[in-house]
Motif scaffolding. Structure first.
Motif, PDB file in Angstrom:
ATOM      1  N   GLN A  94       0.836  -1.212   0.000  1.00 19.07           N
ATOM      2  CA  GLN A  94       0.000   0.000   0.000  1.00 19.07           C
ATOM      3  C   GLN A  94       0.867   1.257   0.000  1.00 19.07           C
ATOM      4  O   GLN A  94       0.541   2.241  -0.679  1.00 19.07           O
ATOM      5  N   ARG A  95       1.966   1.210   0.755  1.00 20.31           N
ATOM      6  CA  ARG A  95       2.848   2.379   0.802  1.00 20.31           C
ATOM      7  C   ARG A  95       3.511   2.629  -0.548  1.00 20.31           C
ATOM      8  O   ARG A  95       3.686   3.781  -0.979  1.00 20.31           O
ATOM      9  N   ILE A  96       3.910   1.547  -1.219  1.00 21.39           N
ATOM     10  CA  ILE A  96       4.513   1.694  -2.547  1.00 21.39           C
ATOM     11  C   ILE A  96       3.508   2.316  -3.516  1.00 21.39           C
ATOM     12  O   ILE A  96       3.831   3.235  -4.271  1.00 21.39           O
ATOM     13  N   ARG A  97       2.282   1.812  -3.490  1.00 25.53           N
ATOM     14  CA  ARG A  97       1.254   2.332  -4.400  1.00 25.53           C
ATOM     15  C   ARG A  97       0.943   3.797  -4.089  1.00 25.53           C
ATOM     16  O   ARG A  97       0.803   4.618  -4.997  1.00 25.53           O
ATOM     17  N   LEU A  98       0.857   4.120  -2.805  1.00 23.43           N
ATOM     18  CA  LEU A  98       0.586   5.500  -2.420  1.00 23.43           C
ATOM     19  C   LEU A  98       1.717   6.416  -2.893  1.00 23.43           C
ATOM     20  O   LEU A  98       1.470   7.513  -3.399  1.00 23.43           O
ATOM     21  N   GLY A  99       2.964   5.957  -2.741  1.00 29.60           N
ATOM     22  CA  GLY A  99       4.101   6.737  -3.219  1.00 29.60           C
ATOM     23  C   GLY A  99       4.045   6.964  -4.715  1.00 29.60           C
ATOM     24  O   GLY A  99       4.385   8.054  -5.204  1.00 29.60           O
ATOM     25  N   GLU A 100       3.616   5.949  -5.468  1.00 31.89           N
ATOM     26  CA  GLU A 100       3.508   6.087  -6.925  1.00 31.89           C
ATOM     27  C   GLU A 100       2.449   7.112  -7.303  1.00 31.89           C
ATOM     28  O   GLU A 100       2.654   7.924  -8.207  1.00 31.89           O
ATOM     29  N   ILE A 101       1.308   7.071  -6.591  1.00 28.37           N
ATOM     30  CA  ILE A 101       0.236   8.028  -6.887  1.00 28.37           C
ATOM     31  C   ILE A 101       0.710   9.452  -6.617  1.00 28.37           C
ATOM     32  O   ILE A 101       0.490  10.372  -7.413  1.00 28.37           O
ATOM     33  N   ILE A 102       1.386   9.661  -5.494  1.00 28.43           N
ATOM     34  CA  ILE A 102       1.877  11.000  -5.144  1.00 28.43           C
ATOM     35  C   ILE A 102       2.918  11.465  -6.152  1.00 28.43           C
ATOM     36  O   ILE A 102       2.904  12.615  -6.599  1.00 28.43           O
ATOM     37  N   SER A 103       3.818  10.554  -6.561  1.00 26.05           N
ATOM     38  CA  SER A 103       4.845  10.911  -7.536  1.00 26.05           C
ATOM     39  C   SER A 103       4.226  11.329  -8.866  1.00 26.05           C
ATOM     40  O   SER A 103       4.649  12.322  -9.483  1.00 26.05           O
ATOM     41  N   GLN A 104       3.216  10.576  -9.308  1.00 23.85           N
ATOM     42  CA  GLN A 104       2.538  10.918 -10.564  1.00 23.85           C
ATOM     43  C   GLN A 104       1.825  12.265 -10.447  1.00 23.85           C
ATOM     44  O   GLN A 104       1.840  13.068 -11.391  1.00 23.85           O
ATOM     45  N   ALA A 105       1.228  12.497  -9.286  1.00 30.29           N
ATOM     46  CA  ALA A 105       0.534  13.772  -9.078  1.00 30.29           C
ATOM     47  C   ALA A 105       1.512  14.939  -9.125  1.00 30.29           C
ATOM     48  O   ALA A 105       1.206  15.994  -9.689  1.00 30.29           O
ATOM     49  N   VAL A 106       2.696  14.756  -8.539  1.00 33.59           N
ATOM     50  CA  VAL A 106       3.706  15.812  -8.556  1.00 33.59           C
ATOM     51  C   VAL A 106       4.127  16.117  -9.986  1.00 33.59           C
ATOM     52  O   VAL A 106       4.255  17.290 -10.376  1.00 33.59           O
ATOM     53  N   GLU A 107       4.343  15.084 -10.788  1.00 37.84           N
ATOM     54  CA  GLU A 107       4.760  15.294 -12.172  1.00 37.84           C
ATOM     55  C   GLU A 107       3.716  16.091 -12.946  1.00 37.84           C
ATOM     56  O   GLU A 107       4.047  17.017 -13.700  1.00 37.84           O
ATOM     57  N   LEU A 108       2.435  15.720 -12.774  1.00 39.15           N
ATOM     58  CA  LEU A 108       1.373  16.422 -13.488  1.00 39.15           C
ATOM     59  C   LEU A 108       1.266  17.869 -13.013  1.00 39.15           C
ATOM     60  O   LEU A 108       1.110  18.793 -13.824  1.00 39.15           O
ATOM     61  N   ARG A 109       1.358  18.060 -11.716  1.00 46.95           N
ATOM     62  CA  ARG A 109       1.273  19.418 -11.178  1.00 46.95           C
ATOM     63  C   ARG A 109       2.469  20.245 -11.624  1.00 46.95           C
ATOM     64  O   ARG A 109       2.338  21.438 -11.908  1.00 46.95           O
ATOM     65  N   ARG A 110       3.651  19.628 -11.646  1.00 45.33           N
ATOM     66  CA  ARG A 110       4.857  20.343 -12.067  1.00 45.33           C
ATOM     67  C   ARG A 110       4.716  20.826 -13.503  1.00 45.33           C
ATOM     68  O   ARG A 110       5.066  21.967 -13.831  1.00 45.33           O
ATOM     69  N   GLU A 111       4.223  19.958 -14.379  1.00 51.81           N
ATOM     70  CA  GLU A 111       4.035  20.347 -15.778  1.00 51.81           C
ATOM     71  C   GLU A 111       3.083  21.535 -15.878  1.00 51.81           C
ATOM     72  O   GLU A 111       3.336  22.493 -16.618  1.00 51.81           O
ATOM     73  N   ALA A 112       1.996  21.481 -15.124  1.00 51.77           N
ATOM     74  CA  ALA A 112       1.015  22.564 -15.167  1.00 51.77           C
ATOM     75  C   ALA A 112       1.585  23.857 -14.587  1.00 51.77           C
ATOM     76  O   ALA A 112       1.377  24.945 -15.139  1.00 51.77           O
ATOM     77  N   GLU A 113       2.305  23.740 -13.486  1.00 48.87           N
ATOM     78  CA  GLU A 113       2.889  24.930 -12.850  1.00 48.87           C
ATOM     79  C   GLU A 113       3.927  25.574 -13.755  1.00 48.87           C
ATOM     80  O   GLU A 113       3.989  26.805 -13.879  1.00 48.87           O
ATOM     81  N   ASN A 114       4.774  24.765 -14.390  1.00 48.93           N
ATOM     82  CA  ASN A 114       5.786  25.323 -15.292  1.00 48.93           C
ATOM     83  C   ASN A 114       5.140  26.008 -16.485  1.00 48.93           C
ATOM     84  O   ASN A 114       5.601  27.070 -16.933  1.00 48.93           O
ATOM     85  N   ARG A 115       4.068  25.416 -17.021  1.00 46.18           N
ATOM     86  CA  ARG A 115       3.366  26.051 -18.145  1.00 46.18           C
ATOM     87  C   ARG A 115       2.804  27.405 -17.716  1.00 46.18           C
ATOM     88  O   ARG A 115       2.909  28.396 -18.443  1.00 46.18           O
ATOM     89  N   GLU A 116       2.198  27.428 -16.527  1.00 43.62           N
ATOM     90  CA  GLU A 116       1.611  28.683 -16.047  1.00 43.62           C
ATOM     91  C   GLU A 116       2.693  29.731 -15.810  1.00 43.62           C
ATOM     92  O   GLU A 116       2.517  30.915 -16.123  1.00 43.62           O
ATOM     93  N   LEU A 117       3.828  29.300 -15.244  1.00 42.71           N
ATOM     94  CA  LEU A 117       4.932  30.229 -15.001  1.00 42.71           C
ATOM     95  C   LEU A 117       5.460  30.803 -16.309  1.00 42.71           C
ATOM     96  O   LEU A 117       5.671  32.020 -16.430  1.00 42.71           O
ATOM     97  N   LEU A 118       5.692  29.938 -17.298  1.00 46.10           N
ATOM     98  CA  LEU A 118       6.225  30.406 -18.578  1.00 46.10           C
ATOM     99  C   LEU A 118       5.219  31.309 -19.290  1.00 46.10           C
ATOM    100  O   LEU A 118       5.603  32.295 -19.926  1.00 46.10           O
ATOM    101  N   ASP A 119       3.912  30.987 -19.176  1.00 43.04           N
ATOM    102  CA  ASP A 119       2.890  31.839 -19.797  1.00 43.04           C
ATOM    103  C   ASP A 119       2.840  33.205 -19.125  1.00 43.04           C
ATOM    104  O   ASP A 119       2.647  34.228 -19.789  1.00 43.04           O
TER     105      ASP A 119
END
Length: 251
Positions: A155-180
């Motif tokens: 469960q901890r491994i799966r939770l870590g994977e979900i959080i990691s994926q969420a960070v990647e998606l948020r990072r992409e969105a944040e960088n796009r907003e910053l550059l815009d």
């Protein structure tokens, strides 16, 4: 047998640039920074031992301090850290071969500086946000809460994977907003690779000195909107490390 010596090249500058008397170079002890001139351009250099390894944190700091200090008073093309040639004649040959291209690049960089915008998530606030947005993650968090790690490993491994994926998606969105947001206030902007798994934004911008105040104000507004979730840091003005790759010399 005499120690072999070479010249460490820091950057390319207009030919009328003079290093300050207290300019300190790489090496132990630090080498004296001098100038090799050829036509309209020159190179900031210092003598180093060809037998000594360069790459200590102090060496990188000296390299950056010299280039950033130079950029404050004159345009500069940073040369890749660690570039060493045999002597002044080799430097002059490089400047002679590429002098026109270097001079054009220096003209383009006149009055322009690099700024680096770096933001890192506050881990607890980030995880809380992911749990609020993702029911599956919240359920996994409930399953592992208060239970031994050995019993909840999957469960901890799966939770870590979900959080990691969420960070990647948020990072992409944040960088796009910053550059815009900052793109219209900069000559150029580009996303940099994350330096940490919790990075929210990481980008470099080439900014005209006439736009610096407006640019900094916009960064502060961006940071204020994320207070409590992202720790923001603005570095600059710096030498244009991320914007001169086409003009850097090979090591």
């Amino acid at each position: 047998m005499a120690e072999e010596r070479g010249l460490f090249i820091y950057g390319i500058v207009p030919s009328d640039v003079e290093p300050t008397p207290d300019a300190s170079g790489v090496g132990d002890p630090p080498g004296e920074v001098t100038v090799v001139r050829q036509g309209r351009v020159a190179a900031l250099v210092s003598e180093v031992s060809l037998e000594a390894a360069l790459g200590r944190p102090a060496d990188l700091t000296a390299y950056e301090e010299l280039l950033d200090g130079t950029a404050a008073v004159a345009p500069v093309l940073p040369v890749r850290f660690g570039t060493v040639v045999t002597g002044p004649d080799a430097v002059a040959d490089l400047l002679d071969a590429h002098g026109d291209r270097f001079a054009e690049a220096l003209d383009e960089l006149e009055g322009r500086f690099e700024y680096i915008v770096h933001g890192r998530y506050e881990e607890s606030a980030l995880v809380q946000g992911v749990l609020e947005d993702n029911p599956a993650a919240a359920d996994l968090a409930d399953q592992v809460r208060g239970r031994p790690e050995e019993e909840t490993r999957e469960q901890r491994i799966r939770l870590g994977e979900i959080i990691s994926q969420a960070v990647e998606l948020r990072r992409e969105a944040e960088n796009r907003e910053l550059l815009d947001l900052l793109g219209p206030l900069a000559v150029s902007g580009l996303a940099r690779p994350p330096s940490n798994e919790l990075d929210a934004v990481h980008a470099a911008f080439l900014v005209d000195e006439d736009s610096e105040d407006e640019f900094v104000d916009a960064v502060e507004e961006f940071a204020e909107q994320r207070r409590g979730l992202v720790r923001m840091r603005l570095r600059g003005p710096l030498a244009p490390y991320d914007f001169v790759s086409a003009h850097q010399l090979a090591g």
